[in-house]
Write a protein that holds these residues in place. Sequence first.
Motif, short mmCIF file in Angstrom:
data_model
loop_
_atom_site.label_atom_id
_atom_site.label_comp_id
_atom_site.label_asym_id
_atom_site.label_seq_id
_atom_site.Cartn_x
_atom_site.Cartn_y
_atom_site.Cartn_z
N UNK A 158 -25.26 36.69 -15.99
CA UNK A 158 -26.10 35.88 -16.70
C UNK A 158 -25.53 34.51 -16.81
N UNK A 159 -26.44 33.39 -17.26
CA UNK A 159 -25.87 31.97 -17.36
C UNK A 159 -25.03 32.02 -18.63
N UNK A 160 -25.55 32.77 -19.78
CA UNK A 160 -24.67 32.86 -20.78
C UNK A 160 -24.98 34.26 -21.57
N UNK A 161 -24.16 35.02 -21.75
CA UNK A 161 -23.98 36.45 -22.20
C UNK A 161 -23.30 36.61 -23.64
N UNK A 181 -30.31 37.89 -16.49
CA UNK A 181 -31.11 36.79 -17.23
C UNK A 181 -30.16 35.60 -17.26
N UNK A 182 -31.02 34.35 -17.60
CA UNK A 182 -30.18 33.35 -17.79
C UNK A 182 -29.57 33.32 -19.23
N UNK A 183 -30.17 33.72 -20.17
CA UNK A 183 -29.65 33.99 -21.62
C UNK A 183 -29.90 35.44 -21.94
N UNK A 184 -28.63 36.00 -22.43
CA UNK A 184 -29.01 37.29 -22.80
C UNK A 184 -28.00 37.82 -24.07
N UNK A 185 -28.60 38.31 -25.11
CA UNK A 185 -28.34 38.66 -26.22
C UNK A 185 -28.37 40.08 -26.29
N UNK A 186 -27.26 40.78 -26.83
CA UNK A 186 -27.04 42.33 -26.48
C UNK A 186 -26.54 42.72 -27.91
N UNK A 221 -33.50 37.69 -22.71
CA UNK A 221 -33.46 38.87 -23.30
C UNK A 221 -32.83 38.86 -24.63
N UNK A 222 -33.53 39.19 -25.47
CA UNK A 222 -33.15 39.06 -26.83
C UNK A 222 -32.90 40.44 -27.57
N UNK A 223 -31.91 40.77 -28.06
CA UNK A 223 -31.67 42.22 -28.92
C UNK A 223 -31.92 43.37 -27.91
N UNK A 224 -31.37 43.20 -26.79
CA UNK A 224 -31.49 44.56 -26.00
C UNK A 224 -30.30 45.31 -26.66
N UNK A 225 -30.28 46.75 -26.44
CA UNK A 225 -29.23 47.47 -27.00
C UNK A 225 -28.59 48.73 -26.47
N UNK A 226 -27.70 49.21 -26.73
CA UNK A 226 -27.00 50.56 -26.37
C UNK A 226 -26.44 51.11 -27.56
N UNK A 227 -26.50 52.26 -27.34
CA UNK A 227 -25.67 53.09 -28.62
C UNK A 227 -26.80 53.17 -29.73
N UNK A 228 -26.26 53.42 -30.96
CA UNK A 228 -27.03 53.68 -32.02
C UNK A 228 -26.49 52.52 -33.18
N UNK A 229 -26.82 52.78 -34.29
CA UNK A 229 -26.62 51.82 -35.44
C UNK A 229 -26.59 50.34 -35.24
N UNK A 230 -27.35 49.92 -34.50
CA UNK A 230 -27.54 48.41 -34.18
C UNK A 230 -28.40 47.72 -35.09
N UNK A 231 -27.85 46.49 -35.29
CA UNK A 231 -28.54 45.42 -36.02
C UNK A 231 -28.71 44.13 -35.17
N UNK A 232 -29.93 43.78 -35.17
CA UNK A 232 -30.11 42.51 -34.24
C UNK A 232 -31.30 41.80 -34.66
N UNK A 233 -31.26 40.61 -35.24
CA UNK A 233 -32.28 39.55 -35.62
C UNK A 233 -31.66 38.46 -35.98
#
Length: 472
Positions: A158-161, A181-186, A221-233
Motif C-alpha cells: 500500500x502507499x499508507x497502511x 490499495x493506495x490507502x488501507x485501513x484495517x 479500503x476502509x475498515x476491512x477486517x480479520x478475526x472477531x470482536x472488531x470495531x472500526x468507524x
Amino acid sequence: MDCWISIWAALRTKWIGLACGALIAAGLSTTGTAESMRPAFPGAIGFGRNATGWRGGEVVAITSLADAGPGTLRDCAENGDRPRICVFSLSGTIKLERPIRPGSNLYIAGQTAPGLGVQLRNGTSARSPIEIEEAHDIVLRFLKLRPGPSLEPSPVVDALSIENGERLYFGNLSLMFATDENFSLHVSGQVSSDITLERSIVAYGLDRSSHPKGKHSKGALICSKEGTDNQCGRVTLWGNLFAHNRDRNPDVNGTDIGPVEVVNNIFYNPISQFGELYDHTGNLRFVYVGNVAAKGPSTTLRAAWALEAFEYVDAHDITIIARDNQVLRRADCARNGQFSVLNPLARMKQAEDPEAPESVAALPSSEVLARIPLRVGDQIGGRRVSDPLDTLVLNSLAKCKGRIINSVEEVGGWPELAELFQRDRDEDGMSDDWETGRPGLDPDRPNDPWAIDIQTGLPVIEAYLANLAGDI
C-alpha cells in the motif's frame, strides 16, 4: 483563542466555514478551551482532529535521507511511544529497504522540509513505506508516499497502511504507485477509529503490476477486517482527490462504533467502480455528502453509479445518508450509459439525517471542483508548488485526460527532488529563517519549543508547524 486562530487561517485561505465548523462540531468554546481539548493544529478537521499525544515532546530533526541510522526519519518515527515531533532539515527522496513502523504520540511534519519536500519510495521492500500498527495519536502531513512495484509478487504494498489505530490524522499526502490499495485501513480483533484523511491525492494505483492477483489498481479500503470482536468507524475522508484507480474509490465497511463520513471529495476516472459499501465487518453507517464523481477516459460502462451497496451478512445492515452529490459525464471523455449516485440497493438503504456529517462542515458540491484542487496533495500556498506527479494528476482532472497505469514509467517515473538543506544553527528544530526577526526567538539560542509564541498564543513549535503548513 483557538477558534480565532482558526478564523485567521480560514480568512487567509477562504475556508471560514470549515475551520470553525470543525471546532464547533468538536464542542469547543469560541473564547478558549482547555489545552487537552485543543485540536492537533488550527483548522484540523474530522474524527482524527484530536490526535495530540505528541504534545510536550521532543523535537527531532531529520538530517539524513538514508533508510536507517542517526538523523533518519526511521530513527525518529520508530523510537518507542515517547512524544516527539519529526521535523525535516532537508528535502529529497528516501528509498526504503523495509517499512517504517511508527510508534504512538508522533507528529511527522513534512511541511518543515524545504523545496519540494520529501518523497518515500521502496527499494527492496515488498511492503508499504509506512505501516501503522496498534498505534495512537499520530499526525502525518505533507509527504509523498509512492512505493512502486515489489521485486517479487507481494499482496501488501500500500502507499499508507493502518491496522488497529486510534486518533490518527493524515493530511496533504500524495499517495501513489501502490500495487494493493493506495490507502488501507484495517482492523484485526481490536479497534480502528477516530481517523482523518484530508486534502490528499490518492492516485495511480498500479494495475497489472506485482500483486499476485493480477489487475489490482485500488484507491482506498476502509475498515476491512480479520478475526472477531472488531470495531472500526469514526473515519473522515474530506477534500481528497481520487484519480486513476481501477476501483475502491473508496471500498467501505464499518461497525456500530461510529460512521464513516466521505465529504467533499473528487473521484475521477476509475475503470469499473467508484464507491463500494459492504456489511462484512458490521453495521455500516455511511455519510456521503457534497462529493463529485466524474468519469474519465478509462471508465467503462460498468461504473454506472457513484455508490454501490452490497449485502452479504444477514445480521448486519447498511445505512446511507447521501445528499448534494454530483455525477459528471463530460462530453470530451465520458462514455454513454447510465450514471447516477446510488445503485438500487443503496437507494433502498437511504436514511435522512440533516445533522450529518457530524465530524466536518460540508462545502456545497457546486464548489468542490473549483476549490478542492487548490489545496490538495503536497502543496503549500506561497512556499511549495505541486511536484510533477501531483501536477500531472491535477491537470488530468482539469482537462479530462489521464488513464489507469501499470507501471511507474508510464507517467515519467519518480520525480527527482532536489536535496536542499535549511540552516538551524541552534539545533532547536526551527529554521534560522523562521526564527529571525520573530519576537522572543533567536536563531543563535536554543529556544524552548513549548514556550508560548507571542504572536499566536500557541506553543512556539506548534506556531512554527502551523505557519509552514499555511494553517495560520
